[in-house]
Design a protein around this motif. Structure first.
Motif, PDB file in Angstrom:
ATOM      1  N   GLY A  67      -3.254   8.295  -3.955  1.00 58.86           N
ATOM      2  CA  GLY A  67      -2.104   7.489  -3.550  1.00 58.86           C
ATOM      3  C   GLY A  67      -1.322   8.218  -2.476  1.00 58.86           C
ATOM      4  N   SER A  71       3.872   7.088  -3.862  1.00 58.43           N
ATOM      5  CA  SER A  71       3.247   5.951  -4.534  1.00 58.43           C
ATOM      6  C   SER A  71       3.355   6.037  -6.049  1.00 58.43           C
ATOM      7  N   GLY A 333       0.977   1.769  -4.545  1.00 53.44           N
ATOM      8  CA  GLY A 333       2.323   2.068  -4.059  1.00 53.44           C
ATOM      9  C   GLY A 333       3.263   0.884  -4.198  1.00 53.44           C
ATOM     10  N   GLY A 385       7.019   2.332   0.607  1.00 54.75           N
ATOM     11  CA  GLY A 385       6.149   3.007  -0.339  1.00 54.75           C
ATOM     12  C   GLY A 385       6.618   4.381  -0.754  1.00 54.75           C
TER      13      GLY A 385
END
Length: 448
Positions: A67, A71, A333, A385
Motif C-alpha cells: 500500500g 493507505s 487506500g 490517500g
C-alpha cells in the motif's frame, strides 16, 4: 477502504474509547481498540480469519501487505494483530530500519521480536512471563504423570529435552540456556537468571559469568536466529499460546540502504519465507508491509528474482476482485468518501464519552467533516490517500475537543485549518511542499 460495512460493538468501555481517542489526538495509530475504527476491512476478514485459525492449529502463514504511504498498513497489521490475540496468539511488531532493525541481521530481528513480544495478558516484553509459564506447565505435566516432589526436577528435565528435541538439532544452546535460567532461579540468583534470559532473547554483551553459569558461549548469530525462533514457538505453544503473529513493518526502507546490505536483506527475507513455507515454524503468522515501489521496483523485490517469484501476485484486475488469500494483498487506500466515513465514525465514538454530545453532533455534522477532509487533503497536495493521520489528529484535537469544552466555539467561524511543517511526516511534508512550490523559475530567489 470503504466507509461501509463496518460492525461496531454495542457497548464501548470508557477505557477503550479513551485509548483510541488519545492516540488519534497525538496523530498515532492506536495500540488497541482498532475494531472500533475498522471500515472497509470486511472483505479481508473471512480469508484472514481462516489463516489465523490454521496457524492456531499448527500451520504457518506468510503474508505481504502492499500500500502507498498513508493507505493504512500499520492500522491494518495492528487490527489483524488484535484478531490474532483473540485466538490466544502472542504478537510482536517491529519496524525494519538500517540502524535499529536491519533485516540482513536476523539475530537483531529476533532480539527486537523478543523485546516487543506481547500477549493478551502481558505487555512488551512478555518473554519472561512466557518462559515462566512454560516451566510451570512442564511441572504440572510431570505431576500429572505421577512424579513426586523429589522426582520433579528430573522429570521436568526429561520433558524439557523431549519438547525441545527438534529445536536442539538446530540450536542446542536454546535448551541449555533454559536449563541455566531454571537453575539460577532455583539457587535464588536473580541477577544470573535475568542475564541468561536476556541472552536467550538475543541480547548481546551478556556478562561472561552468567553465560558460563548457564553453559553457553558467545552471542546469538544470524544462523542461530532461526533455531531460537523455532524454540520460542515451542515454548509459546507449550505455555498455552496458540502461536505467534509477527509484523515486519516498513520493509521498503531496504531500498535506501547500501547495495550489499540490501542484497543480503532481500536474501534473508527469501530464506525466511522459504522456512515458513517448509513448515519449520508451526504456529507462526509472518507479515511484511511495503509500498508498491518496493514490490515492483528494481531497488526492491525485483532485484532478487527468487524473491520476486515467491511474492508474485496479479494486481491487473479491478481491486474489487483482489484475492485476500493470495501471498500478497493490496490496500487501496482512502478516498474522499471513505475518509469522511471514518471521520463520522470517530465523531460518533468521541460523542459517546463527551461532556456535550448534543452540541458536538449539531456543530460537527457530516457536512463539516466532509469540508475538513477536503481541506486536509488539499493541504497535502490533493493526496487524500495520505491524509487520514493528519485529518483525524485535526478532527479530534482541534475541533472535537474545542466544541466539547467551549459552548460558543463554532469551527466554521473560529477555526481555520493550519498545517505546520513540524507536525508532518516526511511524506506528508513533501506533498505539502507541492502546494507552495514557486509558480515559475523567476519566483525563485537566488543568493548571489
Amino acid at each position: 477502504m470503504s466507509a461501509t460495512g463496518s460492525k461496531r460493538p454495542a457497548q464501548v468501555s470508557a477505557a477503550r474509547r479513551r485509548t483510541v481517542i488519545d492516540a488519534l489526538r497525538r496523530g498515532a495509530v492506536p495500540e488497541s481498540g482498532l475494531d472500533l475504527l475498522a471500515t472497509g476491512l470486511g472483505r479481508f476478514e473471512a480469508a484472514l480469519d481462516a489463516e489465523l485459525d490454521a496457524v492456531a492449529s499448527g500451520a504457518s502463514v506468510f503474508k505481504a501487505v502492499r500500500g502507498e504511504y498513508g493507505s493504512g498498513k500499520t492500522f491494518f497489521t495492528r487490527w489483524l494483530g488484535e484478531r490474532a490475540k483473540r485466538r490466544n496468539l502472542a504478537v510482536a511488531e517491529m519496524q525494519i530500519s538500517e540502524t535499529e532493525t536491519p533485516l540482513h541481521k536476523l539475530e537483531t530481528v529476533y532480539r527486537r521480536l523478543t523485546e516487543r513480544l506481547t500477549t493478551a495478558s502481558f505487555p512488551p516484553s512478555a518473554m519472561r512471563p512466557v518462559v515462566d509459564a512454560w516451566f510451570y506447565a512442564l511441572e504440572e505435566d510431570a505431576l500429572a504423570a505421577g512424579a513426586s516432589e523429589e522426582e520433579l526436577p528430573q522429570e521436568v528435565e526429561k520433558l524439557l529435552v523431549a519438547r525441545l528435541a527438534e529445536v536442539s538439532r538446530h540450536a542446542p544452546s536454546f535448551a541449555t540456556a533454559l536449563r541455566g535460567y531454571r537453575a539460577a532461579l532455583a539457587d535464588g540468583d536473580e541477577a544470573t537468571a535475568a542475564a541468561v534470559l536476556a541472552w536467550l532473547g538475543g541480547q548481546p554483551h551478556v556478562a561472561a559469568a552468567a553465560r558460563r553459569a548457564a553453559g553457553v558461549r558467545g552471542d546469538l548469530d544470524h544462523f542461530g536466529a532461526f533455531g531460537f525462533l523455532q524454540g520460542l514457538l515451542t515454548v509459546l505453544r507449550d505455555s498455552g499460546h496458540a502461536g505467534l503473529f509477527v509484523v515486519l513493518d516498513e520493509v521498503e526502507t531496504l531500498q535506501r540502504v547500501r547495495s550489499d546490505a540490501r542484497d543480503k536483506a532481500l536474501n534473508a527475507l527469501r530464506q525466511l519465507i522459504d522456512e515458513v513455507h517448509s513448515g519449520r515454524f508451526p504456529g507462526l503468522y509472518l507479515v511484511i508491509t511495503g509500498t508498491p515501489a518496493f514490490y515492483d521496483g528494481q531497488q526492491g523485490v525485483q532485484r532478487l528474482a527468487p524473491l520476486a517469484q515467491r511474492l508474485a501476485t496479479d494486481f491487473t484486475t479491478d481491486p474489487r476482485f483482489d484475492n485476500p488469500r493470495a501471498v500478497q494483498i493490496r490496500l487501496p487506500g482512502f478516498t474522499q468518501e471513505s475518509l469522511v466515513g471514518l471521520g463520522v465514525t470517530i465523531r460518533n465514538l468521541y460523542t459517546a464519552g463527551a461532556q456535550s454530545p448534543e452540541r458536538i453532533v449539531a456543530t460537527v455534522d457530516d457536512a463539516y467533516i466532509a469540508d475538513l477532509a477536503k481541506a486536509v487533503g488539499g493541504a497535502l497536495g490533493g493526496k487524500v490517500g495520505v491524509a487520514p493521520r493528519l485529518f483525524l489528529k485535526k478532527l479530534v484535537g482541534d475541533v472535537l475537543d474545542r466544541v466539547d469544552q467551549f459552548a460558543d466555539f463554532d469551527p466554521r467561524q473560529h477555526y481555520r485549518l493550519t498545517v505546520e511543517s513540524s507536525e508532518l511526516t516526511d511524506v506528508e511534508r513533501n506533498l505539502a511542499a507541492t502546494m507552495t512550490a514557486s509558480a515559475s523559475a523567476d519566483d525563485i530567489e537566488l543568493e548571489l
